[in-house]
Design an enzyme around this catalytic site. Structure first.
Site, PDB file in Angstrom:
ATOM      1  N   SER A  16       0.975  -1.317  -0.033  1.00 42.84           N
ATOM      2  CA  SER A  16      -0.125  -0.175  -0.035  1.00 42.84           C
ATOM      3  C   SER A  16       1.119   1.330   0.036  1.00 42.84           C
ATOM      4  O   SER A  16       1.470   1.605  -0.950  1.00 42.84           O
ATOM      5  CB  SER A  16      -1.007  -0.108   1.049  1.00 42.84           C
ATOM      6  N   HIS A  17       0.790   2.084   1.076  1.00 50.18           N
ATOM      7  CA  HIS A  17       1.451   3.335   1.115  1.00 50.18           C
ATOM      8  C   HIS A  17       2.673   3.376   1.728  1.00 50.18           C
ATOM      9  O   HIS A  17       3.417   4.128   1.860  1.00 50.18           O
ATOM     10  CB  HIS A  17       0.725   4.287   1.910  1.00 50.18           C
TER      11      HIS A  17
ATOM     12  N   ASP B  66      -2.335   6.469  -3.710  1.00 49.31           N
ATOM     13  CA  ASP B  66      -1.210   5.444  -2.964  1.00 49.31           C
ATOM     14  C   ASP B  66      -0.792   4.549  -4.192  1.00 49.31           C
ATOM     15  O   ASP B  66      -1.272   4.298  -5.180  1.00 49.31           O
ATOM     16  CB  ASP B  66      -1.492   5.078  -1.852  1.00 49.31           C
TER      17      ASP B  66
ATOM     18  N   ASP C  19      -0.961   1.111  -4.707  1.00 51.97           N
ATOM     19  CA  ASP C  19      -1.899   0.099  -5.296  1.00 51.97           C
ATOM     20  C   ASP C  19      -3.228   0.989  -5.786  1.00 51.97           C
ATOM     21  O   ASP C  19      -4.094  -0.155  -6.192  1.00 51.97           O
ATOM     22  CB  ASP C  19      -1.862  -0.930  -4.539  1.00 51.97           C
TER      23      ASP C  19
ATOM     24  N   ASP D 188      -5.821   2.144  -4.277  1.00 55.45           N
ATOM     25  CA  ASP D 188      -6.906   1.880  -3.464  1.00 55.45           C
ATOM     26  C   ASP D 188      -7.293   3.421  -2.496  1.00 55.45           C
ATOM     27  O   ASP D 188      -8.445   3.650  -2.114  1.00 55.45           O
ATOM     28  CB  ASP D 188      -7.233   0.890  -2.526  1.00 55.45           C
ATOM     29  N   ARG D 189      -6.340   4.163  -2.326  1.00 55.99           N
ATOM     30  CA  ARG D 189      -6.307   5.241  -1.379  1.00 55.99           C
ATOM     31  C   ARG D 189      -6.090   6.552  -2.103  1.00 55.99           C
ATOM     32  O   ARG D 189      -5.560   6.429  -3.284  1.00 55.99           O
ATOM     33  CB  ARG D 189      -5.454   5.370  -0.196  1.00 55.99           C
TER      34      ARG D 189
ATOM     35  N   SER E 179      -8.757   6.631   6.895  1.00 55.10           N
ATOM     36  CA  SER E 179      -7.336   6.387   6.176  1.00 55.10           C
ATOM     37  C   SER E 179      -7.103   6.595   4.742  1.00 55.10           C
ATOM     38  O   SER E 179      -6.546   5.905   4.119  1.00 55.10           O
ATOM     39  CB  SER E 179      -6.724   5.081   6.640  1.00 55.10           C
TER      40      SER E 179
ATOM     41  N   LYS F 258     -11.844  -0.681  -1.533  1.00 53.90           N
ATOM     42  CA  LYS F 258     -11.896   0.899  -1.548  1.00 53.90           C
ATOM     43  C   LYS F 258     -10.984   1.220  -2.943  1.00 53.90           C
ATOM     44  O   LYS F 258     -10.291   0.504  -3.329  1.00 53.90           O
ATOM     45  CB  LYS F 258     -10.936   1.375  -0.560  1.00 53.90           C
TER      46      LYS F 258
END
Length: 567
Positions: free
Chosen positions: A121-122, A292, A294, A296-297, A382, A393
């Site tokens: 992720s991030h 981010d 991948d 999703d954020r 988040s 997400k």
């Protein structure tokens, strides 16, 4: 010339004690996966063995990555082990790249048994960064608690793994590749697919692309600035926002996926997404976003760098669902948020007479609600928002939702947010992250804090900070009972609610890379009066933060002088 079938080899190994996946799969320093003999292979075998053998034989799985360092090498091992373990077909993104939302989309589209996503992720990438392996199940969502437990159980007793070490694939070539294996009746198939196409088709069926295109190209063109942060989202941003929706090519920056994300954490926050933050402060652009690693954020910024808090973002999308054709057609059945997320969404749900579900942190808890038809939109503080179009997400979906709202209302980001506050009130909200803590110190801090807030006397306590007096209404260790299947998730965070609806939440995070523990402190205060909606968040929440620091003694007990990150 006829080639010989590829042999399947069984390799002896020994179990590792630290392979229980967390909220977002198994995350460790890259050096652990790359350098520890059989560490990667053990976990992949544990994951594959957690699937019932009857379901596994001949099934289809999806594989993708955010492009971080070690992904290509790991994909090769995953392919070799999937073949040896009876998987019939793997669908992999071109060059190994697939965003997390795209993996969820493809799993659901082709009815795969699940998908493996290589992402942390991030978290930072590169040889000195973090690496992660996440398993999404057949509904397209993250592993349930039951699946996590099965993987963990296998990992603790594993003695061997199966692999086809001679099997080689070409990730850069679109199309089907077939391989004959020893003792297998059917060939093993790998399909390399366009990373964007299936996901793009889904978005076309959700949004009014012509309305968004008019917003981005018409006479009153909205100038946007999008930062892909050198993660997987570069190809998606270029193809969808630029090629499909007409945004100028220079609207998108950092769109080349890099193994180390350009040397910075791919985290879409004010702290790390400095490219888009600085660009937006200049006043040239009316809309800014960052993603981010991948995809999703996301983070949303308005003109002059106006920041949209993620808790507000999901509430504003909820209040404006009629701007999106998908919801005009299907309606909304309910909303959900994680417990740590602000209650802004609750106020929208109440106004719309819809159910509001409060869950633990972790997108997997939303999946049951969506699969049962209870929930259409959900979000976490988040920087994650999504709907029932997939079971993850979805950063780009959220950006298109915002652009749809702006096109329908013909307003800028700040005006939309301020009108939302005027109608529903403002939930001031912030999060303090204390990262890299000694795990034992963090555990005992949380244990002792729970003892303090569980004392009967605490429930009637008053805290005076300056001219503010906060009276405790209730305090608890949050527990969630799933309304669909009745399963119980305990110890999901310590929560203190005050009589004026202010809240403090303390939670240990499970999304690190194995370099110590993280404690997050969340503070929230509601303000109805529009005259008081423009105050500085830290000023408003300062008294609550002071209470949090006092009752937790986090600085004294950890030796820290402050948090690593404030959002």
């Amino acid at each position: 010339m006829e080639t010989s079938p590829i042999p399947v080899v069984t390799v002896q190994t020994a179990p590792f004690e630290d392979q229980r996946p967390g909220t977002n799969g198994l995350r460790r320093k890259t050096a652990v996966f790359e350098g520890k003999k059989n560490y990667l292979q053990n976990y992949i075998q544990s994951l594959l063995s957690s699937i019932d053998l009857r379901d596994r034989q001949g099934c289809t799985m999806v594989v993708g990555s955010d492009g971080r360092y070690f992904s290509r090498a790991a994909i090769e091992v995953i392919v070799q082990m999937a073949a040896a373990n009876g998987i019939g077909r793997l669908v992999i993104g071109l060059n190994g790249l697939l965003s997390t939302p795209a993996v969820s989309c493809i799993i659901r589209k082709i009815k795969a048994i699940g998908g493996i996503i290589l992402t942390a992720s991030h978290n930072p990438g590169g040889p000195g960064g973090d690496f992660g392996i996440k398993f999404n199940v057949a509904n397209g969502g993250p592993s349930t608690d039951t699946v996590i437990e099965r993987i963990s159980q296998v990992s603790r007793t594993l003695e061997e793994y199966a692999i086809c070490p001679d099997l080689r694939i070409d990730l850069s070539r679109l199309g089907r590749q077939e391989f004959d294996l020893e003792n297998k009746f059917k060939p093993f198939r790998v399909e390399i697919v366009d990373s964007v196409e299936v996901y793009l088709q889904l978005l076309r069926n959700i949004f009014d692309f012509s309305a968004i295109k008019s917003l981005l190209t018409g006479p009153d063109q909205l100038k946007i600035h999008i930062d892909a942060m050198n993660g997987v989202m570069g190809p998606y941003v270029r193809r969808i926002l630029c090629d499909e929706l007409g945004a100028p090519a220079n609207s998108a920056v950092n769109c080349v996926p890099l193994e180390d994300f350009g040397g910075r954490p791919p985290e879409p926050t004010l702290t790390y997404a400095t490219s888009v933050v600085d660009a937006m402060k200049g006043g040239e652009f009316g809309f800014g976003a960052a993603f981010d690693a991948d995809g999703d954020r996301y983070m949303i910024l308005g003109e002059n760098g106006f920041f949209v808090n993620p808790s507000d973002s999901v509430a504003i999308i909820a209040a404006n669902l009629s701007s999106i054709p998908y919801f005009r057609q299907h309606g909304a059945r309910g909303f959900a948020r994680s417990m740590a997320t602000s209650a802004a969404l609750d106020r929208v749900a109440k106004a719309m007479k819809l159910a509001l579900y409060e869950t633990p942190t972790g997108w997997r808890y939303f999946g049951n609600l969506m699969d049962s038809g209870r929930c259409s939109l959900c979000g976490e503080e988040s920087f994650g928002t999504g709907s029932d179009h997939i079971r993850e997400k979805d950063g780009l979906w959220s950006v298109l939702a915002w652009l749809s709202i702006m096109a329908a209302r013909k307003q800028g980001v700040e005006q939309i947010v301020r009108e939302h506050w005027a109608r529903f009130g403002r939930n001031y909200f912030c999060r303090f992250d204390y990262e890299g803590l000694d795990p034992r110190a963090a555990f005992y801090l949380m244990r002792d804090l729970e003892t303090v807030i569980s004392d009967k006397a605490f429930s009637s306590q008053k805290f005076a900070v300056g001219d503010h007096v906060y009276s405790v209404e209730r305090a608890e260790n949050f527990e969630y009972i799933d309304p669909v299947d009745g399963t119980v998730a305990r110890n999901q965070g310590l929560r203190i609610v005050f009589t004026d609806s202010s809240r403090l939440v303390f939670r240990m995070s499970g999304s690190g890379g194995g370099t110590g523990a993280t404690i997050r402190i969340y503070a929230e205060s509601f303000e109805r009066d529009p005259e008081r909606h423009s105050r500085e968040t830290q000023v408003v929440l300062g008294p609550l933060i002071a209470i949090a620091l006092k009752i937790s003694n986090i600085h004294e007990r950890t030796g820290r002088r402050g948090p690593n990150v404030i959002t």
